[in-house]
Enzyme design. Structure first.
Site, PDB file in Angstrom:
ATOM      1  N   ASP A  85      -5.052  -1.517  -4.031  1.00  0.00           N
ATOM      2  CA  ASP A  85      -3.980  -2.371  -4.552  1.00  0.00           C
ATOM      3  C   ASP A  85      -3.086  -2.808  -3.409  1.00  0.00           C
ATOM      4  O   ASP A  85      -2.701  -1.991  -2.584  1.00  0.00           O
ATOM      5  CB  ASP A  85      -3.075  -1.588  -5.514  1.00  0.00           C
ATOM      6  N   GLY A  88       3.814  -3.515  -3.275  1.00  0.00           N
ATOM      7  CA  GLY A  88       4.408  -2.185  -3.264  1.00  0.00           C
ATOM      8  C   GLY A  88       3.887  -1.383  -2.086  1.00  0.00           C
ATOM      9  O   GLY A  88       3.421  -1.943  -1.094  1.00  0.00           O
ATOM     10  N   GLN A  89       3.950  -0.095  -2.171  1.00  0.00           N
ATOM     11  CA  GLN A  89       3.359   0.826  -1.195  1.00  0.00           C
ATOM     12  C   GLN A  89       3.659   0.477   0.254  1.00  0.00           C
ATOM     13  O   GLN A  89       2.796   0.610   1.108  1.00  0.00           O
ATOM     14  CB  GLN A  89       1.836   0.856  -1.318  1.00  0.00           C
ATOM     15  N   LYS A  90       4.867   0.028   0.542  1.00  0.00           N
ATOM     16  CA  LYS A  90       5.167  -0.414   1.916  1.00  0.00           C
ATOM     17  C   LYS A  90       4.900   0.699   2.937  1.00  0.00           C
ATOM     18  O   LYS A  90       4.489   0.422   4.055  1.00  0.00           O
ATOM     19  CB  LYS A  90       6.636  -0.853   2.038  1.00  0.00           C
ATOM     20  N   ILE A  92       2.640   2.934   3.245  1.00  0.00           N
ATOM     21  CA  ILE A  92       1.283   3.196   3.738  1.00  0.00           C
ATOM     22  C   ILE A  92       0.636   1.959   4.355  1.00  0.00           C
ATOM     23  O   ILE A  92      -0.469   2.027   4.862  1.00  0.00           O
ATOM     24  CB  ILE A  92       0.359   3.767   2.632  1.00  0.00           C
TER      25      ILE A  92
END
Ligand code: G3D
Length: 208
Positions: A85, A88-90, A92
């Site tokens: 995905d 988001g997930q900044k 990683i």
């Protein structure tokens, strides 16, 4: 029911899925023995996992979530598909680059019925395409969920995401439905065609 229009082909549920996995079919199309590395990216809920499942058929057990990283990998007979995905997930994000090297093709999945997140999906795509390591990697966009009544046609998605502005990259958009299987085969045939023609080009370079 609406079907993908960009290629002008109308297909219903694919009989091929009843007899052999689509990746098995891809293996037959692909001429060299080298492993092809394909990245499958898109916002959450766009349908990546469903596409993977549809592609892998009987090989569903080979989909491995990577611990703590939310990357799914499918290794199948000469193809390695890494799926995650974006959005988001900044935190990683820096690690993504480990997966960018030696990518043969990029598949970007869009929920074409989710008009609310279409812009976000386009912004994320642009960021990915700015990655130097992915600079000349062919791009297939899957305008997924075209079985839904409110789904945007592939040519609408093309306009919305300004795909015609893409330069220095081979790209193709395919309307599809992971639910019915519509368009998946055409989509993957394009990807394999790109990988094969790139490999042929490299062989020529080596000989010269
Ligand atoms: P992701 O892996 O990109 O996060 P998923 O997305 O594959 O988990 O799909 C998200 C939801 O969309 C799922 O619904 C899935 O069934 C649905 N979906 C995926 N592809 C299609 C499609 O082509 N058509 C339709 N109608 N639905 C689709 P649930 O309800 O299981 O969460």
């Amino acid at each position: 029911t609406r079907y993908g229009t960009v290629t002008g082909v109308q297909t219903c549920a694919l009989p091929i899925f009843n007899t052999m996995g689509l990746l098995t079919l891809l293996r037959k199309l692909k001429k060299t023995d080298q492993e092809a590395r394909i990245l499958v990216l898109g916002l959450d809920n766009s349908g990546k996992t469903t596409i993977l499942k549809k592609l892998s058929d009987e090989d569903i057990t080979h989909i491995m979530p990577t611990q703590g990283f939310n990357i799914k990998s499918l290794l199948h007979d000469g193809f390695k598909l890494n799926v995650w995905d974006i959005g988001g997930q900044k935190a990683i994000r820096p690690y993504w680059r480990n997966y960018f090297d030696q990518t043969d093709a990029l598949i970007y999945v869009i929920d074409s019925a989710d008009r609310r997140r279409m812009e976000e999906s386009g912004v994320e795509l642009k960021q990915i395409l700015d990655e130097e390591r992915l600079s000349d990697v062919p791009l297939l966009i899957m305008a997924n969920k075209n079985d839904l009544m409110n789904a945007m046609e592939a040519n609408e998605v093309t306009e919305e995401l300004e795909l015609n502005n893409l330069r220095d990259r081979r790209w193709h958009i395919q309307g599809c439905s992971a639910k019915t299987g519509d368009g998946l085969q055409d989509a993957m045939e394009w990807v394999v065609g790109e990988i094969n023609s790139k490999e042929k080009g490299e062989e020529k370079e080596e000989k010269a």
